[in-house]
Design an enzyme around this catalytic site. Sequence first.
Site, PDB file in Angstrom:
ATOM      1  N   LYS A  52     -15.970   4.276   5.097  1.00  6.53           N
ATOM      2  CA  LYS A  52     -15.632   3.541   3.758  1.00  6.53           C
ATOM      3  C   LYS A  52     -16.696   3.575   2.608  1.00  6.53           C
ATOM      4  O   LYS A  52     -16.544   3.792   1.538  1.00  6.53           O
ATOM      5  CB  LYS A  52     -15.408   2.327   4.440  1.00  6.53           C
ATOM      6  CG  LYS A  52     -14.331   1.937   5.095  1.00  6.53           C
ATOM      7  CD  LYS A  52     -14.001   0.435   5.440  1.00  6.53           C
ATOM      8  CE  LYS A  52     -15.306  -0.377   6.230  1.00  6.53           C
ATOM      9  NZ  LYS A  52     -15.232   0.174   7.475  1.00  6.53           N
ATOM     10  N   THR A  53     -18.182   3.420   3.079  1.00  2.00           N
ATOM     11  CA  THR A  53     -19.212   3.351   2.329  1.00  2.00           C
ATOM     12  C   THR A  53     -19.334   4.554   1.377  1.00  2.00           C
ATOM     13  O   THR A  53     -19.362   4.747   0.298  1.00  2.00           O
ATOM     14  CB  THR A  53     -20.323   2.786   2.799  1.00  2.00           C
ATOM     15  OG1 THR A  53     -20.250   1.516   3.457  1.00  2.00           O
ATOM     16  CG2 THR A  53     -21.737   2.777   1.928  1.00  2.00           C
ATOM     17  N   GLU A 105     -15.164  -1.467  -1.457  1.00  2.00           N
ATOM     18  CA  GLU A 105     -15.066  -1.234   0.239  1.00  2.00           C
ATOM     19  C   GLU A 105     -14.262  -2.386   0.829  1.00  2.00           C
ATOM     20  O   GLU A 105     -14.720  -3.727   0.688  1.00  2.00           O
ATOM     21  CB  GLU A 105     -16.313  -1.139   0.491  1.00  2.00           C
ATOM     22  CG  GLU A 105     -16.331  -0.452   1.866  1.00  2.00           C
ATOM     23  CD  GLU A 105     -17.921  -0.155   2.427  1.00  2.00           C
ATOM     24  OE1 GLU A 105     -18.142  -0.600   3.806  1.00  2.00           O
ATOM     25  OE2 GLU A 105     -18.566   0.087   1.747  1.00  2.00           O
TER      26      GLU A 105
END
Length: 443
Positions: free
Chosen positions: A115-116, A159
């Site tokens: 995600k990041t 996110e």
Amino acid sequence: MDRPWDDRRLHFVGIGGAGMSGLALVAQELGASVTGSDRSGGSSYAARLREAGIEPVVGHDAANVPEGAEVVYSTAIGPENPERAVATHELHRADLLAELTRLRPTIAVSGTHGKTTTSSMLVHALRGSGADPSYLVGGEVRSTGSNAGWGTGEWLVVEADESDRSLLKLDRRVAVLTNAELDHHSTYSSLREVEATFREFLAAAEDAVVWERPELLALADGGPRVWPFGVEPTLSPGGSSFSLDGIAVELTVPGAHNALNAAAALTAIRAIGGDVAAAAAALRDFSGAGRRFERLGTTPQGALVVDDYAHHPTEVLATLEAARTLNPRRLVAVFQPHLYSRTKHSAREFGAALARADLPVVTEIYPAREAAADYPGVSGRLVAEAAADAGGGKRVAWLPDFDSAERFLRSELREGDLLLTLGAGDIDALGRRLAGPGRTPGG
């Protein structure tokens, strides 16, 4: 409406964390009066807050809360917290983030892994193609030097956290799903529950960007427009290259998993009608996100030290494979397990992944929001034993505290070695100690 929150006073409990600090920065940009507290004031995020004129108070105390302030908290902050106890108006961080997603069309990036980095790639590529997105990411976007910002452009990139199902609160025009595995055992009892959450996440979006695995694509059936992504990269020392819809993409961050993250980001840009060719060109100088294969320096003996947030067996394995592309003399991996619940369920899988290193080292568990008393018999030693079993006689070091780990590694590392510090706790502090000047452990 450049400052729509001019009349708000927000107090953030745990303001020094990656997610909370980003919300605080954006809230201030939108006009709110911002205060906050944290267990310690030494994080890089706290330093960024100070640069913006927000001084985090160290320690939690009822007196820290300004009169009339909305108290913003995360799932990690329990109701017994003294600042929550005196709040007249409480707001979960996900609810505040949801408010932001209603101000601008949002690309929400979720999944068990990536995600990041995918969110950071999206921000970097959009900026590189002439856009100025707003963003809130769970780590520093190195090219901007921050984890959050309120740009002048049309889009907001966030996110979206599945750990507590808070991703379902967000308004999302585009939903990105990188993958789906069982990770947060205190929230989900099975992979089926994880998939149900991601199915609901995708269903509310207009466009779904999904890794082209049948089990993931099935989660978007009957819902939004689906934009599958996938890639077969050519790996090189410290990078990769691939073609996406006829557009050449080159990365200088290592590993096949990062090529997949880039494909997700570029496909999301295609979904919003962005300039994919310019975005792909911009990714050539993407240097990563904070604590994602972050090079910390070298030891006095000449070993490269790299830190990564990997805290799931799949992530640990992917990071080790990425490190191998740098062709080190020897790959040493020191892993700090994160959460007793995760360690209890996945110790053997962690051990099997760590056994791919030439020398696995395991420290004690970083408890975060959990208590050891609730998990009798669960410690980092379980992972070390599993790594020894999987390694078939390979040497494995079980070194519970950082001082003993530092002493061992200082005597062990040599020029040409690559040391990976792995975990979602504070293991990066050990890496920074080893990459800095020599010191006496414990001194």
